[in-house]
Design a protein around this motif. Structure first.
Motif: not given
Ligand code: GLY
Ligand code: MN
Ligand code: MN
Length: 489
Positions: A402, A319, A276, A442, A419, A279
């Motif tokens: 997801h 993730d 993804y 997370e 998370e 960030i």
């Molecule tokens: N990186 C997106 C989430 O943590 O759901």
């Protein structure tokens, strides 16, 4: 003569591409037996006298004549291992009989081989490659679908995911996904938009656009041994990215540069992509949950930086989020918030075992966060409605970040995240000393028979572990590039 030479050269190219294709590829993809087994498991779930139909993802245009890197639809990949566009899969509940007497219960239609196209945009398996490498007995070029004799009206149910009408038509290509879908719609008497609502309400046709998602969630939510290995690899690579950034980060770096270090580590370990958009948000930017622009040119010494990134390894994604102080040392206020989030995560971890629901984990993280915020005077009561922790704490991970999966009762070999986070944007109704503190922690887990495996435990997580890692030397300490003038000389 010229035509003959051109033809021979193209034939040569095609053979050359074919003969070299395998040697150039990684060899640790999921096996064809994995995909075969997944189709068999889906078949067991299908209702009597039905057929399930899946389409490959569309090619997405970026701008003008440049497309985004192709990414297969995760359901399609899970069931086939096929990574190319313009394809269609049919899985029948029962054996079918072809005109020549052959018995079959699945067919794949794929984009045809084409020497010129392959020179421009890459190798294709074609119908024969799919037979040989992916183990399909019935595989055809997608241009065959139009005349393929399949009578969809004889099935009690034709199951498929409904269309979003977001597939581009390439008018000069009769082997594209758009054409496949149009032909499918004709063959199944796909209703117009208005007819569709009526047809659904009155169950007037044999089209079912909802059940497949349940079956795929049940299947994909519980990982096989091979899938867990893929996820482990994606997670290891992503943890290493976090570790390398902890060692390399310095005040004055840009958010993009930090993103680049993570993503370089991914590539170094052969992860093909990120799962993804990465960030990387320093200070206030950390309060934007899915901040993906990463535009801040210089991260400053006093800030925290929230880094939520995951490598995608052979389709499977990690993730992981770590939040670290740019200068290597948490301030007392930063640590106070960090430790609440950590405590929330630990409290949820303790509850993980078969049978627990995501809602229970969410509840316990909210309780810890609310109590912590109240103790610090950031909220007045534990029941106060606030936006400091506005998201849920858990989701499955796998082929999607997801991922598909049921959320009610955990089962062994589900893989998921915990998370929790606290985000205090500017102008929040609390002492301004807290403004700009954003923390998310997370991690990725697998449910075991009695508890859980903490897949991402190698990424430093407590404030002490993070501060100790940030003191270590980095291989990037000596990677100093010359200045480039931004303006005119
Ligand atoms: N990186 C997106 C989430 O943590 O759901
Ligand atoms: Mn997540
Ligand atoms: Mn995340």
């Amino acid at each position: 003569m010229k035509i003959l030479v051109a033809f021979l050269s193209l034939t040569f190219c095609l053979n050359f591409l074919q003969s070299n294709a395998q040697g150039d590829m990684p060899t640790d993809f999921l096996s064809k037996d994995f995909h075969l087994d997944r189709r068999a498991k889906l078949r067991e779930k299908l209702p009597a006298n039905s057929v399930a139909v899946f389409f490959a993802n569309p090619v997405r245009n970026r701008a003008n004549d440049t497309d985004y890197m192709y990414h297969q639809d995760p359901n399609f990949y899970y069931l086939t291992g096929y990574k190319e566009p313009h394809a269609m899969l049919l899985v029948f509940k029962d054996k079918q009989t072809a005109a020549n007497g052959t018995r079959y219960d699945e067919i794949i239609f794929v984009q045809p081989r084409n020497a010129m196209a392959e020179m421009w945009t890459g190798r294709r398996l074609g119908d024969q490659g799919v037979k040989n490498l992916l183990g399909f007995e019935q595989s055809f070029n997608n241009t065959e679908f139009k005349k393929y004799n399949v009578d969809f009206s004889k099935f009690d149910q034709v199951l498929f995911y409904d269309f979003f009408n977001d597939v581009r038509d390439n008018p000069s290509d009769s082997s594209d996904l758009y054409t496949l879908i149009e032909q499918f719609k004709v063959k199944v008497n796909y209703p117009t938009k208005d007819q569709l609502t009526i047809a659904r309400e009155q169950k007037k046709n044999n089209l079912n656009t909802t059940a497949l998602n349940t079956y795929m969630s049940e299947l994909r939510g519980v990982k096989t041994k091979e899938e867990v290995e893929m996820i482990r690899m994606a997670v290891r690579v992503s943890c290493q990215g976090q570790i390398e950034v902890m060692k390399a980060i310095k005040p004055g770096m840009s958010e993009r540069e930090i993103q680049g270090v993570h993503e370089f580590v991914y590539k170094k370990y052969e992860a093909e992509d990120v799962g993804y958009n990465s960030i990387v948000g320093a200070g206030h930017n950390g309060c934007i949950l899915h901040y993906i622009e990463n535009y801040k040119p210089e991260v400053s010494s006093k800030e925290l930086i929230l880094m939520d990134l995951g490598a995608e390894y052979h389709g499977y994604t990690a993730d992981i989020t770590r939040t670290i102080p740019v200068n290597g040392k948490f301030s007392p206020d930063q640590k106070a918030i960090y430790d609440i989030v950590l405590e929330a995560q630990e409290a949820a971890m303790k509850k993980v075992k078969p049978g627990t629901s995501f809602a229970e984990l969410n509840q316990v993280t909210k309780e810890v966060v609310n109590k912590g915020l109240k103790d610090l005077g950031i909220i007045k009561s534990e029941n106060e409605n606030h936006l400091y922790y506005p998201h849920g704490c858990c989701h499955h991970i796998g082929l999607d970040v997801h991922d598909k999966g049921l959320r009610d009762g955990m089962q062994e070999n589900m893989t998921f995240t915990i998370e929790p986070g606290i985000y205090i944007p500017e102008n929040s109704k609390c002492d301004p000393r807290w403004w700009g503190i954003a923390v998310r922690i997370e991690d990725d887990y697998r449910v075991t028979k009695e508890g859980y495996e903490h897949l991402s435990s190698m990424a430093p997580r407590t404030t002490e572990e993070i501060e100790a890692t940030m003191k270590l030397p980095s291989p990037l300490d000596n990677f100093i590039l010359p200045e480039i003038n931004k303006g005119r000389e």
